[in-house]
Design an enzyme around this catalytic site. Structure first.
Site, short mmCIF file in Angstrom:
data_model
loop_
_atom_site.label_atom_id
_atom_site.label_comp_id
_atom_site.label_asym_id
_atom_site.label_seq_id
_atom_site.Cartn_x
_atom_site.Cartn_y
_atom_site.Cartn_z
N ASN A 88 37.94 59.25 38.04
CA ASN A 88 38.06 58.80 39.17
C ASN A 88 38.15 57.10 39.02
O ASN A 88 38.98 56.41 39.34
CB ASN A 88 37.28 59.13 40.41
CG ASN A 88 37.71 60.29 41.03
OD1 ASN A 88 38.70 60.60 41.04
ND2 ASN A 88 36.56 60.92 41.47
N ASN B 84 41.82 66.42 37.92
CA ASN B 84 40.91 66.62 36.93
C ASN B 84 41.58 67.38 35.74
O ASN B 84 41.12 66.97 34.48
CB ASN B 84 39.88 67.59 37.42
CG ASN B 84 38.77 66.78 38.21
OD1 ASN B 84 38.75 65.53 38.50
ND2 ASN B 84 38.21 67.57 39.26
N ASP C 26 32.93 63.69 44.83
CA ASP C 26 31.60 64.06 44.04
C ASP C 26 30.56 63.70 44.50
O ASP C 26 29.33 64.48 44.57
CB ASP C 26 31.66 63.35 42.71
CG ASP C 26 33.01 63.52 42.17
OD1 ASP C 26 34.05 62.96 42.39
OD2 ASP C 26 33.14 64.21 41.19
N THR D 97 33.12 68.84 38.39
CA THR D 97 34.11 68.41 39.37
C THR D 97 34.71 67.15 38.88
O THR D 97 34.77 66.02 39.71
CB THR D 97 33.09 68.03 40.69
OG1 THR D 97 32.15 66.85 40.20
CG2 THR D 97 32.23 69.11 41.24
N ASP E 272 35.33 68.61 45.82
CA ASP E 272 34.22 68.79 44.99
C ASP E 272 33.03 69.69 45.36
O ASP E 272 32.67 70.79 44.67
CB ASP E 272 33.62 67.69 44.29
CG ASP E 272 34.69 66.80 43.46
OD1 ASP E 272 34.65 65.78 43.22
OD2 ASP E 272 35.57 67.64 42.88
O1 RIB Z 1 41.95 66.45 42.56
C1 RIB Z 1 40.82 66.26 43.18
C2 RIB Z 1 39.70 65.75 42.06
O2 RIB Z 1 39.99 64.78 41.54
C3 RIB Z 1 38.31 65.76 42.55
O3 RIB Z 1 37.40 65.96 41.76
C4 RIB Z 1 38.13 64.11 42.91
O4 RIB Z 1 36.88 63.72 42.86
C5 RIB Z 1 39.06 63.81 41.65
O5 RIB Z 1 38.08 63.77 40.53
CA CA Z 2 35.39 64.37 41.00
#
Ligand code: RIB
Ligand code: CA
Length: 313
Positions: A41, A168, A17, A126, A242
């Site tokens: 995260n 995500n 990110d 993201t 991201d």
């Molecule tokens: O799977 C990768 C995603 O999950 C990215 O956005 C990373 O930052 C985590 O948030």
């Molecule tokens: Ca992310």
């Protein structure tokens, strides 16, 4: 050159990110209107502090930062501290942030921007889609003011948090379902394409070779990120997920897509959070997304390094 694209990044910094924010802020093809944060995260407090840290170290000023949802819509929060560390941005040391947050909730800030900006705005999530789902639910009229949602998340193949679900989507499947069903144009940059964005030692050397504090900080972020990808998944080099979504906005030639129907699995005992991508219309459902499939890695890394160079100059 085309006019810069107005963008709001909704993120959970997070090493990748952080680079996505820098790519957006440093590239002339983007007009970064705001940065909003969400739990993912790490906790909301940590992802918000990290967004402030990134803007401080990158000299990004005049871009409002607003904190959003501190937990998913339905299920409990499950952070990815194994990937991003206890702070959510482990590795380099960061100075005390000099950039503060605005008092508005992220959803209200995005609403205000969508209402007032003279043209439709591109949202680049993201992170888990909690803030975006809440925006579409709280302010359904805003859908018409969103040019498109270009998100990092999901996968046409396997997951990275369960065998089927990418983080995500896994973190807030109900929110993802709301976004994919919203009717707003969605572009999905999933693991199948972000795993092409491998931060090799050559990339790290290019960042270090900038000879700036910011270049060294980015190299440190990638070095830490690489250590977790080696330990957890045996990757030789870490995929920088991201920034791929931002690159798609900057120049669609960098990230090519195919149209498909995408649904988010909510009930599968083993597949909850999976993005079921159907480019061949097996399910006879309407196309609701552009799904990213290829990355021009040369153009991608050139734009990313150029942005870090501009910000750190
Ligand atoms: O799977 C990768 C995603 O999950 C990215 O956005 C990373 O930052 C985590 O948030
Ligand atoms: Ca992310």
């Amino acid at each position: 050159m085309n006019a810069p694209v107005p963008v709001v990044i909704d993120c959970d910094p997070g090493h990748d990110d952080a680079l996505a924010i820098m790519l957006a802020a440093g590239d002339p093809a983007v007009d970064l209107l705001a940065i909003t944060t969400v739990a993912g995260n790490q906790t909301l407090a940590k992802t918000t502090l990290n967004a402030r840290r990134v803007c401080t170290v990158a000299g990004i000023t005049g871009v409002p930062i607003a904190a959003g949802c501190d937990r998913p819509l339905v299920q409990p929060l499950r952070v990815a501290d194994d990937v991003h560390g206890e702070s959510g941005l482990d590795g380099p040391r960061f100075p005390e942030p000099t950039v503060d947050v605005v008092p508005e909730h992220a959803v209200d800030l995005i609403h205000r921007i969508l209402t007032r900006h003279p043209e439709p705005v591109t949202l680049v999530p993201t992170a888990p889609l909690t803030n975006i789902a809440l925006l579409l639910t709280r302010y359904p009229e805003d859908a018409a003011r969103i040019r498109e949602i270009v998100l990092m998340g999901g996968s046409t193949e396997r997951g990275n948090r369960t065998p089927a679900a990418e983080f995500n989507m896994y973190a807030d499947p109900e929110a993802a379902d709301i976004v994919f069903r919203s009717g707003v144009p969605v572009t999905m940059c999933g693991l199948n394409v972000t795993h092409q964005a491998l931060a090799t030692p050559e990339v790290v050397a290019r960042l270090e070779g900038l000879g700036t504090e910011l270049g060294r900080t980015c190299a440190g972020l990638l070095t830490y990120f690489g250590s977790t990808y080696r330990r957890l998944w045996g990757f030789e080099h870490p995929p920088l997920h991201d920034p791929v979504a931002v690159a798609r906005v900057i120049d669609p030639a960098i990230v090519t897509c195919v149209p498909a129907n995408v649904v988010v699995e909510l009930r599968g005992e083993y597949t909850r959070g999976a993005t079921v991508v159907d480019p061949h219309r097996y399910l006879d459902r309407p196309v609701n997304a552009q799904v990213a499939v290829t990355l021009d890695t040369g153009l991608f890394w050139d734009r990313l390094v150029a942005s870090v160079a501009r910000l750190g100059a």
